[in-house]
Design a protein around this motif. Structure first.
Motif, short mmCIF file in Angstrom:
data_model
loop_
_atom_site.label_atom_id
_atom_site.label_comp_id
_atom_site.label_asym_id
_atom_site.label_seq_id
_atom_site.Cartn_x
_atom_site.Cartn_y
_atom_site.Cartn_z
N GLY A 143 53.87 39.30 53.32
CA GLY A 143 54.98 39.00 52.42
C GLY A 143 55.66 40.22 51.84
N GLY A 144 55.72 41.28 52.63
CA GLY A 144 56.42 42.49 52.20
C GLY A 144 55.60 43.34 51.24
N TRP A 145 56.27 44.36 50.71
CA TRP A 145 55.59 45.29 49.80
C TRP A 145 55.09 44.57 48.55
CZ3 TRP A 145 54.44 50.38 50.69
CH2 TRP A 145 53.95 51.11 49.61
N GLU A 146 55.91 43.68 48.02
CA GLU A 146 55.51 42.94 46.82
C GLU A 146 54.31 42.04 47.11
OE1 GLU A 146 57.37 39.80 43.54
OE2 GLU A 146 58.69 40.85 44.96
N GLY A 147 54.29 41.45 48.30
CA GLY A 147 53.15 40.61 48.66
C GLY A 147 51.87 41.41 48.75
N MET A 148 51.97 42.64 49.27
CA MET A 148 50.79 43.49 49.37
C MET A 148 50.28 43.87 47.99
SD MET A 148 50.39 47.31 51.02
CE MET A 148 51.45 48.02 49.74
N THR A 149 51.17 44.35 47.11
CA THR A 149 50.74 44.80 45.78
C THR A 149 50.20 43.64 44.94
OG1 THR A 149 53.03 44.62 44.99
CG2 THR A 149 52.29 46.78 45.77
N SER A 150 50.86 42.49 45.00
CA SER A 150 50.36 41.33 44.23
C SER A 150 49.03 40.86 44.79
CB SER A 150 51.39 40.21 44.24
OG SER A 150 51.64 39.76 45.57
N GLY A 151 48.87 40.94 46.11
CA GLY A 151 47.59 40.57 46.72
C GLY A 151 46.47 41.50 46.31
N LEU A 152 46.75 42.79 46.23
CA LEU A 152 45.74 43.75 45.79
C LEU A 152 45.36 43.50 44.33
CD1 LEU A 152 47.13 47.03 47.44
CD2 LEU A 152 45.01 45.85 48.04
N ALA A 169 41.68 41.24 40.15
CA ALA A 169 41.45 40.30 39.05
C ALA A 169 40.26 39.38 39.33
CB ALA A 169 42.71 39.47 38.81
N SER A 170 40.03 39.06 40.61
CA SER A 170 38.92 38.18 40.97
C SER A 170 37.61 38.94 41.17
CB SER A 170 39.26 37.40 42.24
OG SER A 170 39.40 38.29 43.35
N GLY A 171 37.65 40.26 41.03
CA GLY A 171 36.44 41.05 41.17
C GLY A 171 36.06 41.39 42.59
N GLN A 172 36.95 41.10 43.55
CA GLN A 172 36.63 41.38 44.96
C GLN A 172 36.90 42.83 45.35
OE1 GLN A 172 38.90 37.60 46.29
NE2 GLN A 172 37.36 37.90 47.88
N THR A 173 37.72 43.52 44.56
CA THR A 173 37.96 44.94 44.80
C THR A 173 37.81 45.69 43.48
OG1 THR A 173 40.36 44.71 44.47
CG2 THR A 173 39.54 44.55 46.73
N ARG A 174 37.63 47.00 43.58
CA ARG A 174 37.37 47.80 42.38
C ARG A 174 38.64 48.27 41.69
NH1 ARG A 174 35.87 52.36 43.08
NH2 ARG A 174 36.29 52.63 45.30
N LEU A 175 39.79 48.26 42.40
CA LEU A 175 40.99 48.89 41.88
C LEU A 175 42.21 47.98 42.00
CD1 LEU A 175 40.52 52.37 43.62
CD2 LEU A 175 40.00 51.83 41.23
N PRO A 176 43.13 48.05 41.02
CA PRO A 176 44.40 47.34 41.14
C PRO A 176 45.33 48.07 42.10
CG PRO A 176 44.37 48.60 39.11
CD PRO A 176 43.00 48.74 39.73
N ALA A 177 46.47 47.48 42.41
CA ALA A 177 47.38 48.02 43.43
C ALA A 177 47.87 49.42 43.09
CB ALA A 177 48.57 47.07 43.60
N ASP A 178 48.25 49.65 41.81
CA ASP A 178 48.81 50.96 41.49
C ASP A 178 47.80 52.08 41.67
OD1 ASP A 178 47.28 50.05 39.38
OD2 ASP A 178 48.57 50.91 37.83
N GLU A 179 46.51 51.79 41.47
CA GLU A 179 45.48 52.80 41.68
C GLU A 179 45.13 52.94 43.16
OE1 GLU A 179 42.11 52.92 39.05
OE2 GLU A 179 43.18 51.77 37.53
N VAL A 180 45.15 51.85 43.90
CA VAL A 180 44.90 51.92 45.33
C VAL A 180 45.94 52.81 46.01
CG1 VAL A 180 44.90 50.62 47.50
CG2 VAL A 180 43.71 49.71 45.49
N LEU A 181 47.21 52.66 45.60
CA LEU A 181 48.31 53.36 46.23
C LEU A 181 48.58 54.73 45.63
CD1 LEU A 181 50.73 50.32 46.59
CD2 LEU A 181 49.28 51.32 48.36
#
Length: 564
Positions: free
Chosen positions: A206-215, A220-232
């Motif tokens: 779903g584009g760049w926004e879909g990627m960042t919102s997905g991250l 938020a669900s605890g499946q990853t350690r970092l939000p999108a802004d920190e991942v990128l």
């Protein structure tokens, strides 16, 4: 996705590519004399030099390594890519003029002219070993990851052997000219395939926004350690496990310096340039080509985090060594991050496009293997064989190079399966490089910028550096002194370089200064800059490499600031 075999169309595309690239490579080969075979007759123009540098560096090992690191939340792995542009500017200004004017075949040969033959032999041996266990073996291993999914019933060693022979098929008869010309085609195919995969990734997510919102949702669900802004983000905290900002500042540039300025299989492409300007333009062009890698090779790994975090990949049948011995089946990408790129292409790409991209990956593998084979063969032939048999020349020297290439590809194929013992391909590449690069980088830097440096200091510093590297590796493997061995490898690199440089300077003071002729021809001085300024004044701005360098640095800075 349970059926991951290639369609007939995909198989035809790959087969046509393999046959076509071998035919083209042999057709473009040169072997009339040693300069033709090992340096392509020193006739390459800047576009070919630049594209071949890019293709030799961006092999299948890099594709696998970048995407797997990004899947693990480490988009900062891109720092190695943009830093290449900075290092290549430094290379074009300071080191490249000395390399081309000296007419050397190898980097160890240049070290001999600055210091002595002991430094040449030691550096040559270290580099040959490094070419085998880092560059050739990792390229073969990465190609195996792709094909193992399609042919799970075929043993790894068979796939690796076939890949090695396909890369050697045109490198052995044609030499550097074959390698360089095929790299140009392979780079175009690789970039085209990577762009297509990126497009399909963003369409699916779903584009760049879909990627960042997905991250952010995964965080938020605890499946990853970092939000999108920190991942990128490219600049990480000092305690980051993969890329602390201190390591980015001190370690990454030094690893890049060795790779782009001292590494035979990279520099050999620039040595083939028809003149200094074409060499410089080609080096800067390669730096420019490295910048889009963020979008077409790194970001897809972050997209995979959103799409395939929960994907069960056990049906792929891929196994890795278990901690308790034997083999364990991969059940998720978290267990086997090296499978990120293969999963992306087999999951997202339609028939026909899949064959094109797989051909591009094989092209990348062939590029890096071909580059390394020819450079390692050059090292053995020109640094060792010509010293033992100074009377050999012409066709005989070419024949020796071809035999060396065959032996090297066999050794690399034998070592490649051992890479499975590391947690990721990128960890393997950077960890091994961290032990090899600092002593050599120190010798070249001190040699060019410190006139008093001499053979005694250089050779002692190389022995000391590699002695420390071996001791450190033994201590780390044995689990001793964890407070020291657990220091991040990107911080070990500058520490070891400072030790080696200091040893070179101090020990050089105990021996006579180098000959005035050596200082004149192989050390940098401000007068060279001023003389060059007068020469560049006659060129239009678009041919002035200094203007081009500033433009490249500004574009690089723009990307880094955007993803800070």
């Amino acid at each position: 996705m349970d059926d991951v075999g290639l369609s007939r169309l995909d198989s035809i595309i790959i087969l046509i590519y393999i046959v076509g690239i071998i035919w083209y490579g042999i057709r473009k080969g040169k072997q009339s004399n040693s300069e033709d075979y090992f340096l392509g007759g020193r006739s390459m123009t800047w576009p070919i030099v630049g594209i071949s540098l890019f293709a030799a560096n961006i092999g299948s090992n890099t594709l696998i390594g970048l995407s797997s690191s990004a899947f693990q939340g480490n988009v900062a792995v891109y720092n190695y890519e943009w830093m290449a542009a900075v290092i290549l500017v430094f290379f074009a200004i300071f080191f490249l003029p000395f390399y081309l004017r000296s007419k050397v075949y190898t980097m160890p040969e240049f070290l001999e002219r600055r210091f002595d033959s002991r430094c040449r032999y030691l550096f040559s041996i270290i580099m040959i070993v490094g070419n085998i266990i880092i560059d050739m073996a990792s390229g073969l291993y990465a190609g195996n990851l792709i094909l193992k999914i399609i042919f799970p019933e075929i043993d790894t060693w068979i796939i690796i052997s076939l890949l090695a022979l396909s890369a050697a098929a045109y490198t052995i008869p044609g030499g550097l000219s074959s390698a360089v010309h095929t790299e140009v085609l392979q780079a175009l195919l690789l970039v085209a395939g990577s762009c297509l995969l990126t497009w399909f990734c963003f369409r699916e997510v779903g584009g760049w926004e879909g990627m960042t919102s997905g991250l952010d949702a995964l965080f938020a669900s605890g499946q990853t350690r970092l939000p999108a802004d920190e991942v990128l983000s490219l600049v990480k905290p000092a305690d980051h496990p993969q890329m602390p900002w201190t390591g980015l500042l001190l370690g990454v540039p030094l690893l890049g310096f060795y790779f782009w300025v001292n590494n035979q299989f990279i520099v050999q492409r620039v040595l083939s340039a028809k003149d200094l300007n074409h060499g410089r333009w080609g080096a800067l062009f390669a730096g420019l080509l490295k910048l889009p890698v963020l979008f077409i090779m790194v970001i897809p790994g972050a997209v995979a985090t959103v799409l395939y975090t929960d994907l069960d990949i056990s049906f792929l049948g891929y196994q890795i060594p278990a901690a308790t011995g034997g083999q364990t089946l991969c059940t998720s990408l978290h267990d086997c991050p090296n499978m990120t790129y293969p999963v992306l292409i087999y999951k997202l790409l339609p028939v026909g496009i899949l064959g094109l991209v797989v051909a591009g990956i094989l092209a990348a593998m062939a590029s890096s293997i071909s580059a390394t084979l020819n450079s390692a063969s050059t090292l053995i032939t020109m640094d060792l064989v010509t010293k033992l048999r100074p009377d050999i020349g012409g066709k005989k020297l070419v024949r020796v190079g071809q035999i060396n290439t065959l032996v090297l590809v066999i050794l690399a194929a034998a070592w490649a399966p051992q890479i499975e013992r590391f947690s990721s391909l990128w960890e393997y590449l950077q960890s091994v490089l961290a032990y090899i690069s600092p002593p050599i980088a120190a010798a070249f830097l001190v040699g060019l910028f410190y006139k008093r440096a001499n053979a005694r200091g250089a050779f002692a510093s190389l022995l000391l550096g590699y002695g420390i590297s071996i001791a450190f590796l033994v201590v780390k493997t044995a689990g001793w002194a964890p407070a020291i061995t657990n220091i991040h490898f990107l911080l070990q690199v500058p520490a070891l370089l400072v030790i080696c440089a200091a040893a070179n300077i101090v020990i050089s003071a105990t021996a006579p200064a180098p000959a005035a002729e050596v200082v004149e021809h192989y050390t940098w001085k401000p007068a060279l800059y001023h003389a060059e300024t007068r020469e560049l004044a006659a060129l239009p701005w678009y041919q002035n490499y200094r203007v081009l360098s500033i433009g490249l640095l500004l574009v690089t800075a723009g990307i880094v600031v955007t993803f800070w």
